[in-house]
Scaffold this active site. Sequence first.
Site, PDB file in Angstrom:
ATOM      1  N   ALA A 206      46.268  31.536  40.627  1.00 42.47           N
ATOM      2  CA  ALA A 206      45.877  31.441  42.042  1.00 42.47           C
ATOM      3  C   ALA A 206      45.197  32.700  42.584  1.00 42.47           C
ATOM      4  O   ALA A 206      44.290  32.608  43.414  1.00 42.47           O
ATOM      5  CB  ALA A 206      47.110  31.099  42.891  1.00 42.47           C
ATOM      6  N   CYS A 331      42.943  44.611  33.642  1.00 41.84           N
ATOM      7  CA  CYS A 331      44.324  44.460  33.186  1.00 41.84           C
ATOM      8  C   CYS A 331      44.682  45.509  32.135  1.00 41.84           C
ATOM      9  O   CYS A 331      45.836  45.820  31.926  1.00 41.84           O
ATOM     10  CB  CYS A 331      44.551  43.062  32.610  1.00 41.84           C
ATOM     11  SG  CYS A 331      43.789  41.776  33.578  1.00 41.84           S
TER      12      CYS A 331
HETATM   13  N1  PLP Z   1      42.846  35.108  31.523  1.00 38.38           N
HETATM   14  C1  PLP Z   1      41.795  35.756  32.043  1.00 38.38           C
HETATM   15  C2  PLP Z   1      40.414  35.413  31.560  1.00 38.38           C
HETATM   16  C3  PLP Z   1      41.984  36.722  33.036  1.00 38.38           C
HETATM   17  O1  PLP Z   1      40.926  37.366  33.545  1.00 38.38           O
HETATM   18  C4  PLP Z   1      43.316  37.021  33.462  1.00 38.38           C
HETATM   19  C5  PLP Z   1      43.554  38.083  34.471  1.00 38.38           C
HETATM   20  O2  PLP Z   1      42.774  38.978  34.637  1.00 38.38           O
HETATM   21  C6  PLP Z   1      44.380  36.299  32.904  1.00 38.38           C
HETATM   22  C7  PLP Z   1      44.095  35.362  31.940  1.00 38.38           C
HETATM   23  C8  PLP Z   1      45.790  36.537  33.325  1.00 38.38           C
HETATM   24  O3  PLP Z   1      46.074  35.992  34.589  1.00 38.38           O
HETATM   25  P1  PLP Z   1      47.291  36.524  35.471  1.00 38.38           P
HETATM   26  O4  PLP Z   1      46.826  37.783  36.111  1.00 38.38           O
HETATM   27  O5  PLP Z   1      47.575  35.470  36.483  1.00 38.38           O
HETATM   28  O6  PLP Z   1      48.457  36.716  34.560  1.00 38.38           O
END
Ligand code: PLP
Length: 387
Positions: A206, A331
């Site tokens: 979300a 991340c």
């Molecule tokens: N997959 C992709 C391509 C993403 O860019 C991200 C987050 O940056 C995720 C998965 C992980 O999502 P979440 O932040 O909700 O754990």
Amino acid sequence: MTQNRKVYLDHSATTPVDPRVVEAMAPFWSEVFGNSESTHAFGLAAASALEEARQTVAGALKCRAAELVFTGSGTEAINLALRGVAWAARQRGDGGHIVTTPVEHPAVSQTVAQLRNLFGFELTLVPVDGHGQVDPDDVAAAIRPDTLLVSVMMANNEIGTVQPVAAIGRICRERGVLFHTDAVQAAGRLPLEPDEMHADLLSISAHKFYGPKGVGLLYVRHGTPLVPALTGGGHERGRRPGTVNVAGAVGLAAALKLAEEIRVAECARLRQLRNQLIAGVLERIPDCRLTGHPTQRLCHHASFAFRGVEGETIVVQLDLLGIAASSGAACAGGEAEPSAVLLALGLAQDWLLGSLRLTLGRATTEADIARVLEVLPGIVERLRAGE
Ligand code: PLP
């Protein structure tokens, strides 16, 4: 244009929650607070809101409500998809081969690595081209009689490249292999119907489309064998234990509905601004290249590599001027190591650390783009001069 104007160009990291989403969620903290599993009136009110949210998402994805599982993040949805399918195959004593790509988000790459290292599943990474794109023929060639799952993202977080997922999904369907797509970056930016992509599993989150953080969703095609990745109660039809975050589910649904309503127009607006940004950067800065696909890329996404400069340092300099950007995967946070995605593109050594990602959003204006184009060339020039 003042020096202090804040410019947020990191919408692939996260987005602000839309005030309409905040409003939709508001009753579900203190008013309608029941546990959606409780059988009294408080619980039933929560359960009914949860099911309404599920119906809303089902409307957007054109699937059945029962095929949707709310989770605690995109990462968790992906973990459930990959582990769930792998463990279900293991339970049946079936084959253990998984096909994926070298440009997946760590939520996918680390999960399949763990399935290989701890559980003995076999893994094939199909190559990508210089734009980070997978060739569906390579996926077809990688599928073996014991392949149980193919996982290819819809669009890449670092370089914005959109993958030919419908063609890949069709191949998987023909070969009787399950297909999961990580649609976390695609949601709100590309059409998201699993049937169109022949996807059996699809993950979204979300907070990437103006909804709350800590809420994800997994689509699981009816009949797909899935062992829960977490153990506990029987929530979400036994697929995801844990008291459901009703406010979060309501927020995800409201955000997705809004995002779908404005997707085509907003993407057209962002694409134009984004193209202006790309052209401006490439024109003004020497030894700079676009990373990812020139046209088949997310509408809001611009990503570059600069030779001989550290992307992280550019991010710091931009931040000092009130511009939020990122280098590589947000991340991954601050490590000066070449990203797996850039390595997979085959970029030469002196370009590998120089990545910069600028991702636009609903509040982005032409003035924001002009501001970046005004300051970025000087930043790169000064860093190259060793200042
Ligand atoms: N997959 C992709 C391509 C993403 O860019 C991200 C987050 O940056 C995720 C998965 C992980 O999502 P979440 O932040 O909700 O754990």
